[in-house]
Motif scaffolding. Structure first.
Motif, mmCIF file in Angstrom:
data_model
loop_
_atom_site.group_PDB
_atom_site.id
_atom_site.type_symbol
_atom_site.label_atom_id
_atom_site.label_comp_id
_atom_site.label_asym_id
_atom_site.label_seq_id
_atom_site.Cartn_x
_atom_site.Cartn_y
_atom_site.Cartn_z
ATOM 1 N N GLY A 105 33.498 -2.236 -17.479
ATOM 2 C CA GLY A 105 32.216 -2.874 -17.190
ATOM 3 C C GLY A 105 30.986 -2.021 -17.381
ATOM 4 N N MET A 106 31.107 -0.935 -18.148
ATOM 5 C CA MET A 106 29.946 -0.071 -18.385
ATOM 6 C C MET A 106 28.803 -0.854 -19.043
ATOM 7 N N ASN A 107 27.588 -0.622 -18.546
ATOM 8 C CA ASN A 107 26.379 -1.156 -19.174
ATOM 9 C C ASN A 107 25.667 0.065 -19.757
ATOM 10 N N TYR A 108 25.714 0.189 -21.088
ATOM 11 C CA TYR A 108 25.305 1.458 -21.710
ATOM 12 C C TYR A 108 23.831 1.770 -21.487
ATOM 13 N N VAL A 109 22.975 0.761 -21.586
ATOM 14 C CA VAL A 109 21.542 1.017 -21.410
ATOM 15 C C VAL A 109 21.253 1.415 -19.960
ATOM 16 N N LYS A 110 21.833 0.649 -19.027
ATOM 17 C CA LYS A 110 21.561 0.900 -17.612
ATOM 18 C C LYS A 110 22.189 2.224 -17.163
ATOM 19 N N ASP A 111 23.421 2.470 -17.585
ATOM 20 C CA ASP A 111 24.147 3.651 -17.091
ATOM 21 C C ASP A 111 23.824 4.932 -17.862
ATOM 22 N N CYS A 112 23.382 4.819 -19.104
ATOM 23 C CA CYS A 112 23.224 6.030 -19.928
ATOM 24 C C CYS A 112 21.805 6.238 -20.451
ATOM 25 N N GLY A 113 20.897 5.315 -20.175
ATOM 26 C CA GLY A 113 19.504 5.477 -20.625
ATOM 27 C C GLY A 113 19.423 5.675 -22.122
ATOM 28 N N ASP A 117 14.741 1.132 -28.427
ATOM 29 C CA ASP A 117 14.888 0.378 -27.180
ATOM 30 C C ASP A 117 15.864 -0.796 -27.377
ATOM 31 N N PHE A 118 17.100 -0.596 -26.915
ATOM 32 C CA PHE A 118 18.124 -1.640 -27.060
ATOM 33 C C PHE A 118 17.994 -2.728 -25.997
ATOM 34 N N ASN A 119 17.349 -2.376 -24.879
ATOM 35 C CA ASN A 119 17.374 -3.256 -23.711
ATOM 36 C C ASN A 119 16.762 -4.625 -24.011
ATOM 37 N N LEU A 138 20.726 7.797 -23.927
ATOM 38 C CA LEU A 138 21.943 8.320 -24.561
ATOM 39 C C LEU A 138 22.905 7.192 -24.927
ATOM 40 N N ALA A 139 22.459 5.939 -24.726
ATOM 41 C CA ALA A 139 23.346 4.780 -24.865
ATOM 42 C C ALA A 139 24.093 4.736 -26.199
ATOM 43 N N PHE A 140 23.385 4.933 -27.305
ATOM 44 C CA PHE A 140 24.013 4.769 -28.627
ATOM 45 C C PHE A 140 25.175 5.754 -28.812
ATOM 46 N N GLY A 141 24.923 7.015 -28.526
ATOM 47 C CA GLY A 141 25.934 8.059 -28.739
ATOM 48 C C GLY A 141 27.107 7.917 -27.791
ATOM 49 N N ILE A 142 26.848 7.541 -26.545
ATOM 50 C CA ILE A 142 27.943 7.410 -25.574
ATOM 51 C C ILE A 142 28.826 6.216 -25.927
ATOM 52 N N LYS A 143 28.195 5.089 -26.284
ATOM 53 C CA LYS A 143 28.984 3.921 -26.701
ATOM 54 C C LYS A 143 29.835 4.276 -27.925
ATOM 55 N N LEU A 144 29.213 4.946 -28.886
ATOM 56 C CA LEU A 144 29.917 5.342 -30.113
ATOM 57 C C LEU A 144 31.160 6.169 -29.780
ATOM 58 N N ASN A 159 17.092 -6.577 -26.297
ATOM 59 C CA ASN A 159 16.903 -6.929 -27.707
ATOM 60 C C ASN A 159 18.123 -7.761 -28.110
ATOM 61 N N PRO A 160 17.924 -9.053 -28.417
ATOM 62 C CA PRO A 160 19.071 -9.943 -28.649
ATOM 63 C C PRO A 160 19.991 -9.504 -29.789
ATOM 64 N N ARG A 161 19.517 -8.628 -30.662
ATOM 65 C CA ARG A 161 20.403 -8.134 -31.723
ATOM 66 C C ARG A 161 21.499 -7.228 -31.164
ATOM 67 N N TYR A 162 21.251 -6.631 -30.015
ATOM 68 C CA TYR A 162 22.147 -5.570 -29.523
ATOM 69 C C TYR A 162 22.646 -5.850 -28.109
ATOM 70 N N LYS A 163 23.144 -7.067 -27.897
ATOM 71 C CA LYS A 163 23.588 -7.513 -26.566
ATOM 72 C C LYS A 163 24.617 -6.573 -25.943
ATOM 73 N N GLU A 164 25.511 -6.038 -26.783
ATOM 74 C CA GLU A 164 26.590 -5.196 -26.249
ATOM 75 C C GLU A 164 26.074 -3.917 -25.594
ATOM 76 N N PHE A 165 24.812 -3.596 -25.849
ATOM 77 C CA PHE A 165 24.263 -2.375 -25.255
ATOM 78 C C PHE A 165 23.777 -2.595 -23.823
ATOM 79 N N TYR A 166 23.507 -3.852 -23.462
ATOM 80 C CA TYR A 166 22.968 -4.080 -22.102
ATOM 81 C C TYR A 166 23.743 -5.150 -21.332
#
Ligand SMILES: *Cc1c(COP(=O)(O)O)cnc(C)c1O
Length: 426
Positions: free
Chosen positions: A246-254, A227-229, A256-262, A231-238
């Protein structure tokens, strides 16, 4: 049942032909893709519809291979890279910026150690190494608010010790940090780290997945279970990604956030994907992974047992031996009594005699590679671990008496006989 299903996945997962399609995964050797309307391509760029744009980012052959490995590991997605170290470096870049740090076991693959200890430091990403047998408290002392991942290998070469998944999963969960494991030497046929609390699995597909020593490659498999949402360690995910409108990986990709951002951020910018041809060949290799791992394991155990009886041997390190310091962990996490094909042996011989033994071998060849169908040996102290000081070599369990064996899938008795004749004729 479990075993049948992984066997079937090796053969069939990732590619499902429709009526009239080629039965075998085709090699799509194309950099680009044609669309009928400008709107379709616009929607693709917005990730509103699935599809391929340009082969630096994705390709149908590579995508099918990625889907096979994701399925084998039980993950939600996989991204394939030009090599195992490319997979590792890019995975770290996906969560680390300058000033951040990761925690890693000391006992890891030499190339990975170099990346962590020297190259990444130049970019301000620091690795804090730990002894994997240290207490929870000692390891937790290394964690601060800039710690982004905990990294270990399922089975570390050449020490051949098996990871205590439960212990590191406990630490990672407590501090809400990603738990990342390199599963190269076990493969998903023998161990599936995502079932033991791991979030991200890394592979060098150059090894058993390919299995024929024909392609260098790597993968990052996302378990979709972190759960990245917020979590202050992983700000770039949300928070919005400037580099991807302006993609928000957690909001837009649920999940799948890690793999899509990668993929859309880093493979796009670093340009280190697996080539379609490598994916085609490695996919074909993976179709027989389950059969090969069975024979690798059987042959390695036979060599390990035979050498354990020899008066010329100090010790044999193989997770399948009762004498292994991590045999209980191996039994807990490895499936069906198979422990892969790698072992390390210390001989009661001088360096010259050890070299003579290696040269006397007929089936085992002297090669800087592991984990393919052909048996091979290597002398770590003068090759893969050459850069380490005598002190560090000692910590890694290496000196001039040690030989690393990668046991292939030839006839079991032929292999054992080869080792014995080579020892007898020193
Ligand atoms: C070989 C290897 C790597 C590096 O992979 P390459 O494909 O050679 O870049 C990483 N981890 C382990 C455990 C390996 O054996």
């Amino acid at each position: 049942m479990k075993k049948n299903s992984i066997d079937t996945k090796c053969v069939q997962s990732g590619y499902n032909p429709e009526s009239g399609d080629p039965r075998v995964l085709p090699l799509y050797q194309s950099t680009t893709y044609k669309y009928d309307t400008a709107q379709e391509l616009a929607d693709l760029f917005d990730l509103k519809i699935p599809g391929h744009i340009y082969s630096r980012i994705s390709n149908p052959t590579v995508a099918c291979f990625e889907a096979k490995i994701a399925d084998l590991e039980g993950g939600v997605s996989a991204v394939a890279f030009s090599s195992g170290v490319a997979a590792e470096a890019t995975c770290i870049m996906n969560v680390c910026n300058t000033g951040d740090n990761i925690l890693s076991a000391k006992e890891i693959y030499g190339g990975t150690y170099n990346l962590f200890d020297i190259t990444l430091r130049k970019y301000g990403i620091n690795t804090r190494f730990f002894d994997q047998y240290a207490s929870d408290e000692e390891i937790e002392k290394l964690i601060d608010e800039n710690t982004k991942m905990i990294f270990l290998e399922t089975v570390a070469n050449p020490g051949m010790s098996v990871l205590d998944f439960e212990k590191f999963s406990r630490i990672a969960k407590k501090h809400k940090i990603l738990f990342v494991v390199d599963n190269t030497l076990a493969t998903p046929v023998l161990v599936r780290p995502l079932e033991h609390g791991v979030n991200i699995v890394i592979h060098s597909s150059t090894k058993y997945l390919d299995g024929h020593a024909s392609c260098v490659g790597g993968l990052v498999v996302d378990g979709g279970n972190f759960d990245f949402n917020n979590n202050p360690r992983y700000k770039e995910f949300y928070t919005p990604d400037k580099s991807y409108h302006g993609m928000n990986y957690v909001k837009d990709c649920g999940n799948l956030a890690f793999g899509i951002k990668l993929r859309v951020q880093l493979v796009r910018d670093f340009g280190n994907p697996m080539s379609p041809f490598s994916a085609y060949l490695t996919n074909m290799g993976t179709e027989t992974l389950h059969l090969r791992m069975e024979r690798h394991s059987k042959n390695a155990l036979a060599v390990a047992e035979k050498l354990s009886e020899s008066k010329l041997v100090n010790w044999v390190k193989y997770p399948g031996l009762k004498s292994s310091n991590t045999h209980e962990l191996a039994k807990k996490y490895f499936e069906n009594g198979m422990y892969s094909g790698m072992l390390a042996v210390s001989f009661k011989l001088t360096k010259e005699q050890v070299f003579k033994f290696m040269e006397n071998l007929k089936i085992f060849k002297i090669v800087t590679h592991i984990a393919d169908v052909r048996s091979c040996v290597l002398h770590p102290a003068t090759t893969t671990h050459r850069q380490l000081s005598k002190e560090s070599q000692k910590t890694a369990g290496i000196d001039d008496t040690v030989v690393r064996f990668s046991v292939g899938i030839e006839d079991t008795q032929d292999i054992v006989n080869d080792v014995i004749q080579a020892l007898n004729s020193i």
